[in-house]
Write an enzyme that holds these catalytic residues in place. Structure first.
Site, PDB file in Angstrom:
ATOM      1  N   ASN A  23       0.850  -1.189   0.000  1.00 55.28           N
ATOM      2  CA  ASN A  23       0.000   0.000   0.000  1.00 55.28           C
ATOM      3  C   ASN A  23       0.887   1.242   0.000  1.00 55.28           C
ATOM      4  O   ASN A  23       2.026   1.205   0.458  1.00 55.28           O
ATOM      5  CB  ASN A  23      -0.868   0.039   1.264  1.00 55.28           C
ATOM      6  CG  ASN A  23      -2.086  -0.861   1.141  1.00 55.28           C
ATOM      7  OD1 ASN A  23      -2.576  -1.126   0.043  1.00 55.28           O
ATOM      8  ND2 ASN A  23      -2.586  -1.323   2.275  1.00 55.28           N
ATOM      9  N   LYS A  69      -6.777   3.657  -3.965  1.00 58.40           N
ATOM     10  CA  LYS A  69      -6.682   2.885  -2.730  1.00 58.40           C
ATOM     11  C   LYS A  69      -6.006   3.711  -1.641  1.00 58.40           C
ATOM     12  O   LYS A  69      -6.379   3.640  -0.461  1.00 58.40           O
ATOM     13  CB  LYS A  69      -5.908   1.583  -2.971  1.00 58.40           C
ATOM     14  CG  LYS A  69      -5.981   0.671  -1.752  1.00 58.40           C
ATOM     15  CD  LYS A  69      -5.445  -0.706  -1.988  1.00 58.40           C
ATOM     16  CE  LYS A  69      -5.709  -1.579  -0.771  1.00 58.40           C
ATOM     17  NZ  LYS A  69      -4.815  -2.740  -0.714  1.00 58.40           N
TER      18      LYS A  69
HETATM   19  P1  NAD Z   1       2.938  -7.324   8.284  1.00 59.81           P
HETATM   20  O1  NAD Z   1       3.124  -6.329   9.364  1.00 59.81           O
HETATM   21  O2  NAD Z   1       2.131  -8.534   8.577  1.00 59.81           O
HETATM   22  O3  NAD Z   1       4.387  -7.830   7.790  1.00 59.81           O
HETATM   23  C1  NAD Z   1       5.342  -6.924   7.300  1.00 59.81           C
HETATM   24  C2  NAD Z   1       6.697  -7.257   7.923  1.00 59.81           C
HETATM   25  O4  NAD Z   1       6.680  -6.915   9.319  1.00 59.81           O
HETATM   26  C3  NAD Z   1       7.076  -8.721   7.833  1.00 59.81           C
HETATM   27  O5  NAD Z   1       8.448  -8.792   7.544  1.00 59.81           O
HETATM   28  C4  NAD Z   1       6.792  -9.231   9.233  1.00 59.81           C
HETATM   29  O6  NAD Z   1       7.573 -10.344   9.599  1.00 59.81           O
HETATM   30  C5  NAD Z   1       7.151  -8.015  10.067  1.00 59.81           C
HETATM   31  N1  NAD Z   1       6.480  -8.057  11.371  1.00 59.81           N
HETATM   32  C6  NAD Z   1       5.150  -8.221  11.603  1.00 59.81           C
HETATM   33  N2  NAD Z   1       4.889  -8.231  12.939  1.00 59.81           N
HETATM   34  C7  NAD Z   1       6.084  -8.054  13.540  1.00 59.81           C
HETATM   35  C8  NAD Z   1       6.492  -7.984  14.912  1.00 59.81           C
HETATM   36  N3  NAD Z   1       5.599  -8.073  15.897  1.00 59.81           N
HETATM   37  N4  NAD Z   1       7.800  -7.814  15.179  1.00 59.81           N
HETATM   38  C9  NAD Z   1       8.712  -7.719  14.178  1.00 59.81           C
HETATM   39  N5  NAD Z   1       8.385  -7.776  12.860  1.00 59.81           N
HETATM   40  C10 NAD Z   1       7.097  -7.939  12.548  1.00 59.81           C
HETATM   41  O7  NAD Z   1       2.409  -6.512   7.023  1.00 59.81           O
HETATM   42  P2  NAD Z   1       1.287  -6.927   5.950  1.00 59.81           P
HETATM   43  O8  NAD Z   1      -0.047  -6.760   6.557  1.00 59.81           O
HETATM   44  O9  NAD Z   1       1.667  -8.229   5.353  1.00 59.81           O
HETATM   45  O10 NAD Z   1       1.461  -5.764   4.891  1.00 59.81           O
HETATM   46  C11 NAD Z   1       2.488  -5.750   3.881  1.00 59.81           C
HETATM   47  C12 NAD Z   1       2.125  -4.671   2.866  1.00 59.81           C
HETATM   48  O11 NAD Z   1       0.887  -5.036   2.231  1.00 59.81           O
HETATM   49  C13 NAD Z   1       1.871  -3.288   3.480  1.00 59.81           C
HETATM   50  O12 NAD Z   1       2.266  -2.283   2.569  1.00 59.81           O
HETATM   51  C14 NAD Z   1       0.362  -3.255   3.671  1.00 59.81           C
HETATM   52  O13 NAD Z   1      -0.152  -1.925   3.721  1.00 59.81           O
HETATM   53  C15 NAD Z   1      -0.075  -3.984   2.403  1.00 59.81           C
HETATM   54  N6  NAD Z   1      -1.402  -4.627   2.456  1.00 59.81           N
HETATM   55  C16 NAD Z   1      -1.797  -5.330   3.558  1.00 59.81           C
HETATM   56  C17 NAD Z   1      -3.045  -5.950   3.536  1.00 59.81           C
HETATM   57  C18 NAD Z   1      -3.509  -6.807   4.703  1.00 59.81           C
HETATM   58  O14 NAD Z   1      -4.681  -7.226   4.692  1.00 59.81           O
HETATM   59  N7  NAD Z   1      -2.669  -7.151   5.671  1.00 59.81           N
HETATM   60  C19 NAD Z   1      -3.875  -5.839   2.408  1.00 59.81           C
HETATM   61  C20 NAD Z   1      -3.407  -5.132   1.297  1.00 59.81           C
HETATM   62  C21 NAD Z   1      -2.162  -4.527   1.321  1.00 59.81           C
END
Ligand code: NAD
Length: 312
Positions: free
Chosen positions: A105, A187
């Site tokens: 995003n 978006k």
């Molecule tokens: P996420 O926070 O689940 O993961 C992103 C990174 O952060 C990963 O490397 C993960 O291992 C790390 N991480 C997560 N929790 C952590 C913690 N407690 N400590 C240390 N590291 C941690 O992010 P996401 O939801 O997968 O989003 C990724 C991208 O996709 C973003 O740009 C988001 O805006 C976009 N997006 C998300 C969704 C959704 O539903 N989650 C939908 C569409 C787009």
């Protein structure tokens, strides 16, 4: 095709699981040691539309990426503020032919990616799939979704269409777009209103929508996004985008949901992607000479909240 998912949190795990189930050679790369260790020990555990599954996918800690293993496709799914570091760490996996698909995003990630990859190998997009991280090694995956993507390099339309076809073979429902920047800005308008306003006001989307100033605030923010987008040649239909944003208010559909920024910041005290949503509009506005007072203030308020909560 050798595929890497760079950033294997909620969304990276979803794409990793679906591509791996589709029979592809997939490797996950992530920077969270506890998450990587849990996946190494037990595979990726997922509640996948109500069914508990485990997918055993190779996983590498991003600080341990080696040069021996070049990849054909890298799908980026870090949070926006983690993107530059991820690209630095996965450099050894990038060959001359490696394609990069960015589905984060936010706005302007191509400026970061093109420091590492030639423009003709960069593809950007937008996804309506969702996912939630339960804890290290474990995700919740509900519902259906789609992907739209486009090439950034001239003459790479066929490669973009092939890439969409490749994703669709694993059920990711991807299609080529000839105007991806419109979709990305559209978006970003949802994220640039619902994410920050619900987080600051401590409400879900229906509660925000029921307030008297909500409509005016949404219109003002969308107009700031639209003015910056127009300077880049992207003409947003403001009425349509406002209606799209306000469809989130409906308590019978998704209105009772707290947006992802709320969950990251308020519930889990994690840093936010605000600098790549409203913050990106503020920065671009300054560069283009376009006033963006609401985006400036919303960005600062979210940074205040990050500081107050000690977000990391
Ligand atoms: P996420 O926070 O689940 O993961 C992103 C990174 O952060 C990963 O490397 C993960 O291992 C790390 N991480 C997560 N929790 C952590 C913690 N407690 N400590 C240390 N590291 C941690 O992010 P996401 O939801 O997968 O989003 C990724 C991208 O996709 C973003 O740009 C988001 O805006 C976009 N997006 C998300 C969704 C959704 O539903 N989650 C939908 C569409 C787009």
């Amino acid at each position: 095709m050798k595929v890497v998912i760079a950033g294997a949190g909620a969304m990276g795990s979803r794409f990793g699981i679906m591509l791996h189930k589709g029979g592809n050679d997939v490797t996950l790369v992530d920077g969270w040691p506890a998450h990587v260790e849990a996946i190494r020990q037990n595979g990726v555990k997922a509640n996948f539309n109500g069914e508990d599954i485990v997918e055993n996918i190779p996983v590498v800690l991003q600080s341990e990426v080696s040069s021996a293993d070049k990849k054909d496709l890298i799908i980026l799914f870090t949070k926006a503020m983690q993107l530059d570091k991820m690209l630095q760490d996965i450099k050894p996996m990038i060959a001359d032919h490696t394609k990069i698909l960015c589905l984060l995003n936010g706005i302007g990630h191509e400026d970061t990616i093109e420091k590492y990859i030639p423009m003709e190998n960069i593809f950007i997009g937008n996804t309506m799939w969702t996912a939630g991280l339960v804890g290290p090694g474990e995700v919740k995956l509900f519902g259906s979704g789609s992907v739209e993507l486009q090439n950034l390099g001239d003459g790479q339309e066929d490669s973009a269409k092939e890439l969409a076809g490749f994703l669709s073979e694993s059920g990711l429902n991807a299609k080529y777009s000839d105007n991806i920047h419109y979709s990305i800005y559209r978006k970003a308008c949802v994220n640039g209103t619902m994410n920050c306003l619900c987080s600051i006001l401590d409400v879900n989307m229906a509660e925000f929508g029921a307030t008297e100033p909500a409509h005016d605030m949404v219109v003002t923010v969308v107009k700031e996004f639209a003015a910056v987008a127009a300077h880049e040649g992207v003409e947003l239909d403001i009425d349509e985008v406002v209606a799209h944003v306000e469809s989130c208010f409906d308590p019978n559909t998704i209105g009772k949901h707290y947006p992802s920024m709320y969950q990251d910041l308020i519930n889990n005290h994690r840093l936010t992607e605000i600098d790549y949503i409203n913050g990106a509009v503020s920065r671009k506005g300054k560069k283009y000479g376009i006033p963006t007072p609401y985006c400036d203030l919303l960005t600062q308020l979210i940074h205040c909240k990050e500081d107050i909560l000690g977000a990391k």
